[in-house]
Write a protein that holds these residues in place. Structure first.
Motif, PDB file in Angstrom:
ATOM      1  N   PHE A  58     -28.075   1.649 -10.624  1.00  0.00           N
ATOM      2  CA  PHE A  58     -27.171   0.840 -11.440  1.00  0.00           C
ATOM      3  C   PHE A  58     -27.157   1.358 -12.872  1.00  0.00           C
ATOM      4  N   ASN A  59     -26.019   1.283 -13.507  1.00  0.00           N
ATOM      5  CA  ASN A  59     -25.909   1.619 -14.920  1.00  0.00           C
ATOM      6  C   ASN A  59     -26.316   0.382 -15.725  1.00  0.00           C
ATOM      7  N   VAL A  60     -27.526   0.386 -16.263  1.00  0.00           N
ATOM      8  CA  VAL A  60     -28.070  -0.808 -16.908  1.00  0.00           C
ATOM      9  C   VAL A  60     -27.427  -1.093 -18.265  1.00  0.00           C
ATOM     10  N   GLU A  61     -26.565  -0.193 -18.726  1.00  0.00           N
ATOM     11  CA  GLU A  61     -25.842  -0.443 -19.968  1.00  0.00           C
ATOM     12  C   GLU A  61     -24.550  -1.228 -19.729  1.00  0.00           C
ATOM     13  N   GLY A  92     -23.530  11.973 -15.480  1.00  0.00           N
ATOM     14  CA  GLY A  92     -23.816  12.444 -16.830  1.00  0.00           C
ATOM     15  C   GLY A  92     -23.187  11.603 -17.914  1.00  0.00           C
ATOM     16  N   SER A  93     -21.976  11.088 -17.663  1.00  0.00           N
ATOM     17  CA  SER A  93     -21.252  10.331 -18.683  1.00  0.00           C
ATOM     18  C   SER A  93     -21.565   8.839 -18.655  1.00  0.00           C
ATOM     19  N   GLY A  94     -22.138   8.376 -17.553  1.00  0.00           N
ATOM     20  CA  GLY A  94     -22.377   6.941 -17.404  1.00  0.00           C
ATOM     21  C   GLY A  94     -21.141   6.157 -17.020  1.00  0.00           C
ATOM     22  N   SER A  95     -20.121   6.852 -16.521  1.00  0.00           N
ATOM     23  CA  SER A  95     -18.862   6.187 -16.161  1.00  0.00           C
ATOM     24  C   SER A  95     -18.924   5.637 -14.737  1.00  0.00           C
ATOM     25  N   PHE A  96     -19.957   4.871 -14.456  1.00  0.00           N
ATOM     26  CA  PHE A  96     -20.103   4.230 -13.157  1.00  0.00           C
ATOM     27  C   PHE A  96     -20.798   2.885 -13.353  1.00  0.00           C
ATOM     28  N   GLU A  97     -20.590   1.989 -12.400  1.00  0.00           N
ATOM     29  CA  GLU A  97     -21.293   0.715 -12.390  1.00  0.00           C
ATOM     30  C   GLU A  97     -22.523   0.810 -11.495  1.00  0.00           C
ATOM     31  N   ALA A  98     -22.285   1.185 -10.248  1.00  0.00           N
ATOM     32  CA  ALA A  98     -23.362   1.414  -9.281  1.00  0.00           C
ATOM     33  C   ALA A  98     -23.050   2.707  -8.556  1.00  0.00           C
TER      34      ALA A  98
END
Length: 525
Positions: free
Chosen positions: A281-284, A410-416
């Protein structure tokens, strides 16, 4: 040669094992044709962790140490003719083979080893070091003469020889790196058994024998041709003898189809696999910045039932924690069943999951699961979505190609995300780097920062006593599952099928080792 510890190489019972081949003298000549299911996102072995790079690039490069052919996980020299480890484990001295040449004819010396390792442990701007967390204990590297390289450590690393044996730690030309630190990302020039010929994207990759290879008599092959093809095309091509091998692994269904096509020419090998799929999961991103939401989604997954069902149709297999099930430092079934998400009472688990979502204010949670469009990722994504549906969660399944999957990480452009780890050995430090703070490890994709995990990681890495190390790993796992930012779904079962013409390929739990092709030869067809 000094060794701190050695893990047992445990294997699952074989599903189908071909009878052993008789000892034969290697034949020279021929081109090995094999398939690779994805295009390489880079040519730089330091920058990535995907088989799409390893299976094409490994034949072109050398490393300091390597795993002994046919005897994983014993370590032997590659470029290193010999080495010594100081009694305090803080100094490693390597003596290189004489007369090693790069494919452009230039001499490989200790300067090239130092430049390559400095690039990995302190990458210059614009350079990615995928395994950066493995190198933080190196203090400095010295080169007293062209054939000697000395690594001086800040502290003890119980796994350092395994780090030196990593197939990802390719030695590049110092001269080329001075001209362009990113030279390996777009160019191929090593000292391995095969020189690079061409890469046609979406079609093939070709290498030819390097006659100046420092290991006398090798390689046996004239060359190799790695053909890019989908898994379904691979099954047809291998069954129809258009290719001779695939080195990643196939599902039980694919194995049976290939065996029917090849008949007695099918060589089948099975092991448990140093590969696992994770949920990250992207915790941000809200609501995944709420630990209650992450815990609920972990609790909803029936790993024990999923293992039984998925192992019949895919390469997914054993239930495990952060180290490979059945290896020396892995958790027992009893220990695992104390973790959230591993307890066998799924009715209770899912009731608790629904309560947590209600408490977090998202009882009707919806999100997108980013995933690779390749087996067994897709099958696993479908499994996860079904598990979450049972606690009232609706999930969109976004299946993307490898480059887009890496870009999202790498970019964090995901939710899970259906995430992955394919370590090259069983050493816990190699695998646990996936779960430490993101500012310490490029392969930690959740963007988590947790200094307790970092502390436990460092303590276990320095622990020489196996019992002490095992206890620290269990403590690490408990903390990791409490936070539930990234956690294993299932480990894999490795099934290889190849044409019997392919001789002397070594099966191991990792599809990242033994890919130099230097030992392989072809029997007449």
């Amino acid at each position: 040669m000094t060794r701190i510890s050695r893990r047992a190489a445990m294997a699952l019972p074989a599903l189908a094992i071909a009878p052993p081949l008789k000892a034969e003298s290697p034949l020279r000549g021929g081109q090995l044709t094999f398939s690779v299911a994805a295009e390489p996102p880079t040519y730089d072995l330091h920058a990535t962790g995907t088989f799409a790079v390893m299976h094409r690039l490994a034949p072109h490069y050398s490393t300091l140490l390597r795993y002994a052919t046919g005897d994983y996980p014993r370590i032997v020299g590659d470029l290193a003719e010999s080495w010594e480890v100081a009694p305090d484990y803080l100094t490693y001295t390597f003596r290189l083979h004489p007369g090693v040449r790069f494919h452009d004819g230039s001499a490989l010396t200790s300067e090239d080893v130092k430049a390559s390792w400095d690039r990995m442990r302190a990458p210059p701007e614009g350079v990615v070091s995928h395994k950066l967390a493995s190198f933080t204990q190196i203090d400095r590297i010295e080169t007293p003469d062209p054939r000697t390289v000395v690594f001086l450590m800040k502290s003890v690393n119980a796994s350092m020889l395994d780090v030196f044996a990593s197939p990802w730690n390719a030695i590049y030309s110092a001269a080329r790196l001075r001209q362009d630190p990113n030279f390996p990302a777009r160019n191929v020039m090593g000292s391995g058994p095969f020189r690079f010929v061409e890469h046609v994207a979406g079609s093939h990759w070709v290498g030819e024998r390097f006659d100046g290879y420092f290991r006398q008599g090798q390689p046996y092959l004239d060359g190799f041709r790695a053909i890019t093809m989908t898994p379904s095309a691979m099954v047809n091509a291998l069954s129809g003898r258009q290719i001779l091998a695939e080195f990643r692994g196939v599902s039980p269904v694919e194995r049976d189809r290939i065996q029917r096509g090849l008949g007695e020419d099918a060589l089948v090998r099975t092991d448990n696999w140093l590969a696992l799929l994770l949920c990250t999961f992207n915790v941000e991103r809200p609501p995944f910045n709420d630990v209650r939401v992450r815990r609920a989604l972990n609790l909803a997954i029936d790993r024990w039932g999923g293992s039984q069902a998925l192992s019949r149709i895919s390469t997914m297999g054993p239930v495990g924690g952060v180290v490979r099930p059945g290896s020396e430092l892995s958790a027992t079934r009893e220990e695992m069943q104390r973790w959230p998400g591993y307890r066998p009472d799924m009715a209770s688990n899912r009731a608790e999951a629904r309560r947590l979502l209600q408490e977090a204010g998202v009882p009707n949670l919806r999100f997108t699961l980013t995933n690779r469009s390749i087996a067994p990722y897709v099958t696993t994504g479908v499994f996860l979505i079904d598990q979450w549906r049972q606690i009232g969660v609706q999930v969109e399944h976004a299946q993307v190609e490898l480059a887009a999957w890496y870009q999202a990480q790498g970019s964090g452009s995901f939710e899970a995300m259906v995430d992955a780890e394919a370590p090259y050995n069983d050493d816990p430090s190699t695998i646990m780097a996936k779960y430490i703070s993101a500012d310490r490890s490029p392969i930690s994709r959740s963007r988590i920062i947790d200094r307790d995990l970092d502390r436990l990681f460092d303590l276990q890495r320095e622990a020489v006593d196996p019992a002490r190390r095992r206890a620290l790993i269990r403590e690490f796992e408990e903390r990791m599952f409490d936070l539930s930012f990234s956690f294993p779904i299932l480990w894999w079962q490795r099934i290889l099928v190849m044409n019997r013409r392919v001789r002397n390929y070594t099966m191991s739990p990792s599809h990242m080792v033994y890919q130099s092709l230097a030992d392989i030869w072809l029997a007449p067809g």
